[in-house]
Design an enzyme around this catalytic site. Structure first.
Site, short mmCIF file in Angstrom:
data_model
loop_
_atom_site.label_atom_id
_atom_site.label_comp_id
_atom_site.label_asym_id
_atom_site.label_seq_id
_atom_site.Cartn_x
_atom_site.Cartn_y
_atom_site.Cartn_z
N ARG A 132 1.61 -4.12 12.07
CA ARG A 132 2.71 -4.81 11.52
C ARG A 132 2.43 -5.87 10.75
O ARG A 132 2.61 -6.67 10.03
CB ARG A 132 3.56 -5.33 11.95
N LYS A 154 -0.34 -2.87 -4.58
CA LYS A 154 0.20 -1.72 -4.68
C LYS A 154 -1.00 -1.31 -3.95
O LYS A 154 -1.95 0.04 -3.57
CB LYS A 154 0.59 -0.60 -6.10
N GLU A 196 -7.88 3.01 -17.95
CA GLU A 196 -6.51 2.18 -17.89
C GLU A 196 -7.27 1.03 -18.39
O GLU A 196 -6.50 -0.13 -18.32
CB GLU A 196 -7.35 1.95 -16.25
N LYS A 238 -2.38 -8.43 -15.97
CA LYS A 238 -2.14 -7.40 -14.77
C LYS A 238 -1.33 -9.03 -13.49
O LYS A 238 -1.06 -8.66 -13.22
CB LYS A 238 -2.93 -6.65 -14.08
N GLU A 248 7.68 -4.16 -8.71
CA GLU A 248 8.50 -3.17 -10.06
C GLU A 248 10.06 -2.14 -9.88
O GLU A 248 10.47 -1.70 -10.15
CB GLU A 248 8.05 -2.13 -9.53
N ARG A 252 6.86 -4.43 -14.18
CA ARG A 252 5.71 -4.13 -13.56
C ARG A 252 5.50 -2.61 -14.02
O ARG A 252 4.82 -1.89 -14.28
CB ARG A 252 5.57 -4.52 -12.58
N ASN A 256 2.25 1.24 -15.97
CA ASN A 256 2.43 2.45 -15.22
C ASN A 256 2.44 3.78 -17.36
O ASN A 256 2.68 4.56 -16.75
CB ASN A 256 3.70 3.41 -15.18
N HIS A 259 1.51 6.60 -17.24
CA HIS A 259 1.12 8.05 -15.59
C HIS A 259 1.98 8.70 -15.29
O HIS A 259 1.82 9.73 -14.80
CB HIS A 259 1.56 6.67 -14.77
N HIS A 263 0.49 11.89 -14.24
CA HIS A 263 0.68 12.05 -12.27
C HIS A 263 1.41 13.54 -12.18
O HIS A 263 0.98 14.62 -11.51
CB HIS A 263 2.00 10.81 -11.75
N HIS A 277 -7.95 10.66 -11.92
CA HIS A 277 -6.93 10.02 -12.29
C HIS A 277 -7.25 9.34 -13.92
O HIS A 277 -5.83 9.53 -14.40
CB HIS A 277 -7.09 8.55 -11.16
#
Length: 379
Positions: A132, A154, A196, A238, A248, A252, A256, A259, A263, A277
């Site tokens: 956990r 993330k 990026e 960032k 997000e 935030r 992306n 992206h 993606h 990527h």
């Protein structure tokens, strides 16, 4: 503001990520592998670390890291994973967590991700779910990971439905970006990270993009001062966005930019090495600018400027050049619907009113997106 980190090399700098009791620092500099033990010792509950890396990175940097940890009297063990995006899946996550449990880790053990975005993502996710939650430290060795994926918490893995669809927001204890690791990157990997880096200029810092137009060639050629400036500027931006919107909910999502299109391209190519990527993001950002222009939001000149800049560095900018005849606009939009930002069956896109002026848009007519794909894809 940056500050020189005490008890560290004089040419390292520290950026805080202000998240209250989950706050941490990003340390950027040269030769930090040799300083890693001293840097992480203050954030450890007890002096035990499990280093997680991939075959390629471990062969180059593991010995130096282990020597640094030993010098700081930190017990360390190592798990080596296969290199490549294919490692970010349930099978490898299950293997990783079993191997960690075989080592009889407990909640006072810290995981350390030594590698690029794949290693950082899967290590962070394992840390989030093991017992956990156990602590982890990021030591990114690629430009993409240093400017983006190692910062912000993330974590996640891919599934056959899409990229990073299993994951958690889980912050590291520390990020250590040793710029000297960039020297050994294959050029293609470096350029994927450059995409990026450019993203930060596109989404909210036009002055940074102008700086990249002047210094991008030097940065890509290995100029350390240019690399340092780019990494620090990207991380600073960032960190500010993450501090304002950790999960997000709003701002935030701007990170992306490109992206959602990218993606979809990664999904169609099977998340393999045929399209990295950062390469997918480069194409996706051009598509986001193009859609913005078609909607009357963005000057056509900015589309051309963005495309020219990335193409001049050697990045792909045209999905049509990598597409197979079997690709269809409908398939690509279906992939886009698997994006985590999609809501109530509608696409959420990051569009732009110009370079440095990105915004979140949830009401784009899907027919416009289909038309864009149809114009780009062959056949």
């Amino acid at each position: 503001m940056t500050a020189v980190l005490k008890n560290s090399p004089s040419n390292s700098e520290r950026l805080p990520v202000d998240l209250g009791d989950r706050a941490y620092d990003i340390v950027v500099g040269d030769g930090l592998l040799a300083q890693a033990g001293a840097l992480i010792r203050p954030v450890l509950v007890r002096p035990r670390v499990v280093v997680i890396s991939d075959e390629n990175v471990a062969a180059q940097y593991l010995d130096r890291l282990q020597a640094s940890l030993a010098k700081a009297d930190i017990r360390n063990e190592t798990i080596i994973l296969p290199a490549g995006e294919g490692t970010k899946d349930l099978a490898h996550l299950g293997d990783l967590t079993d191997r960690l449990l075989d080592l009889k880790i407990d909640r006072s053990t810290t995981l350390m991700a030594l590698g690029g975005g794949v290693i950082g993502d899967i290590t962070g996710f394992a840390a989030a779910i093991l017992l956990r939650g156990v602590a982890f430290v990021q030591m990114p060795t690629t430009l993409l990971a240093q400017v983006d994926s190692s910062v912000g918490g993330k974590t996640g893995i891919n599934t056959r439905h899409g990229k990073n669809l299993l994951g958690a927001f889980y912050q590291p204890q520390l990020v250590i970006a040793d710029l000297t690791t960039l020297d050994s990157l294959p050029r293609r990997e470096f350029l994927a990270g450059y995409a990026e880096t450019v993203k930060y200029g596109f989404l909210g810092d036009p002055e940074f993009f102008e700086w990249l137009e002047r210094h991008g060639d030097a940065l890509c050629a290995g100029d350390r001062d240019a690399q340092r400036h780019a990494v620090l500027t990207s991380c600073r931006m960032k960190a500010e966005i993450v501090a304002a919107d950790e999960r997000e909910a709003d701002r935030r999502a701007l990170l992306n930019f490109g992206h959602t299109f990218g993606h979809a391209l990664e999904a169609e190519t099977g998340f393999g090495d045929s399209l990295l990527h950062g390469e997918a993001v480069a194409i996706g950002m051009v598509m986001a600018f193009e859609l913005s222009a078609r909607l009357g939001l963005c000057p056509a000149g900015d589309v051309d400027r963005a495309r020219r800049h990335m193409a001049a560095r050697g990045l792909p900018t045209d999905a049509g050049r990598i597409a197979l005849p079997s690709w269809t606009a409908e398939r690509m939009v279906a992939h886009m619907h698997q994006d985590k930002k999609a809501m109530d069956g509608k696409l959420t896109l990051i569009l732009a009113r110009g370079i440095g002026r990105a915004f979140v848009e949830r009401s784009v007519d899907e027919s416009m997106v289909l038309a864009l794909w149809r114009d780009i894809l062959p056949g």
